[in-house]
Design a protein around this motif. Structure first.
Motif, PDB file in Angstrom:
ATOM      1  N   CYS A  11      -8.547  -3.554   1.088  1.00 48.25           N
ATOM      2  CA  CYS A  11      -7.250  -3.360   0.739  1.00 48.25           C
ATOM      3  C   CYS A  11      -6.311  -4.668   0.784  1.00 48.25           C
ATOM      4  O   CYS A  11      -6.707  -5.700   1.654  1.00 48.25           O
ATOM      5  N   GLN A  13      -3.608  -5.529   1.627  1.00 46.07           N
ATOM      6  CA  GLN A  13      -2.731  -5.638   2.792  1.00 46.07           C
ATOM      7  C   GLN A  13      -3.332  -5.862   4.041  1.00 46.07           C
ATOM      8  O   GLN A  13      -3.065  -6.825   4.753  1.00 46.07           O
ATOM      9  N   CYS A  14      -4.291  -5.072   4.240  1.00 47.61           N
ATOM     10  CA  CYS A  14      -5.031  -5.120   5.631  1.00 47.61           C
ATOM     11  C   CYS A  14      -6.381  -5.451   5.591  1.00 47.61           C
ATOM     12  O   CYS A  14      -6.924  -5.777   6.814  1.00 47.61           O
ATOM     13  N   PHE A  29      -5.298  -0.415  -2.410  1.00 49.22           N
ATOM     14  CA  PHE A  29      -4.669  -0.311  -1.001  1.00 49.22           C
ATOM     15  C   PHE A  29      -5.265   0.913  -0.226  1.00 49.22           C
ATOM     16  O   PHE A  29      -5.648   1.875  -1.082  1.00 49.22           O
ATOM     17  N   TRP A  33       1.924   3.311   2.332  1.00 43.36           N
ATOM     18  CA  TRP A  33       2.759   2.504   3.077  1.00 43.36           C
ATOM     19  C   TRP A  33       2.213   1.053   2.611  1.00 43.36           C
ATOM     20  O   TRP A  33       3.133   0.130   2.550  1.00 43.36           O
ATOM     21  N   HIS A  34       1.008   0.682   2.739  1.00 36.92           N
ATOM     22  CA  HIS A  34       0.733  -0.668   2.463  1.00 36.92           C
ATOM     23  C   HIS A  34       0.799  -1.128   1.145  1.00 36.92           C
ATOM     24  O   HIS A  34       1.021  -2.179   0.890  1.00 36.92           O
ATOM     25  N   ARG A  35       0.779  -0.130   0.159  1.00 37.00           N
ATOM     26  CA  ARG A  35       1.114  -0.415  -1.146  1.00 37.00           C
ATOM     27  C   ARG A  35       2.661  -1.068  -1.270  1.00 37.00           C
ATOM     28  O   ARG A  35       3.000  -1.940  -1.859  1.00 37.00           O
ATOM     29  N   ARG A  37       4.611  -1.848   1.225  1.00 33.14           N
ATOM     30  CA  ARG A  37       4.855  -2.983   1.975  1.00 33.14           C
ATOM     31  C   ARG A  37       4.204  -4.515   1.168  1.00 33.14           C
ATOM     32  O   ARG A  37       5.065  -5.384   1.243  1.00 33.14           O
ATOM     33  N   TYR A  38       3.093  -4.342   0.520  1.00 30.45           N
ATOM     34  CA  TYR A  38       2.569  -5.458  -0.230  1.00 30.45           C
ATOM     35  C   TYR A  38       3.704  -5.862  -1.238  1.00 30.45           C
ATOM     36  O   TYR A  38       3.936  -6.994  -1.425  1.00 30.45           O
TER      37      TYR A  38
END
Length: 49
Positions: A11, A13-14, A29, A33-35, A37-38
């Protein structure tokens, strides 16, 4: 046959490992949410620079 070595995507992001189910367009991702946020962080960097 195969040597059993496969590259595991992470991912963006994390850095959590992602499963590779799609061949045409692999996942980047682990969650929606990570998409979001990125891309918000990328947009913030562009605006502030």
């Amino acid at each position: 046959m195969g040597d059993g070595l496969t590259r595991v995507k992470q991912c963006k992001q994390c850095r959590r490992p992602l499963d590779e189910r799609r061949r045409g367009r692999p996942k980047r991702f682990c969650s929606r949410w990570h998409r979001v946020r990125y891309w918000l962080e990328e947009l913030g960097e562009l605006v502030l620079s």
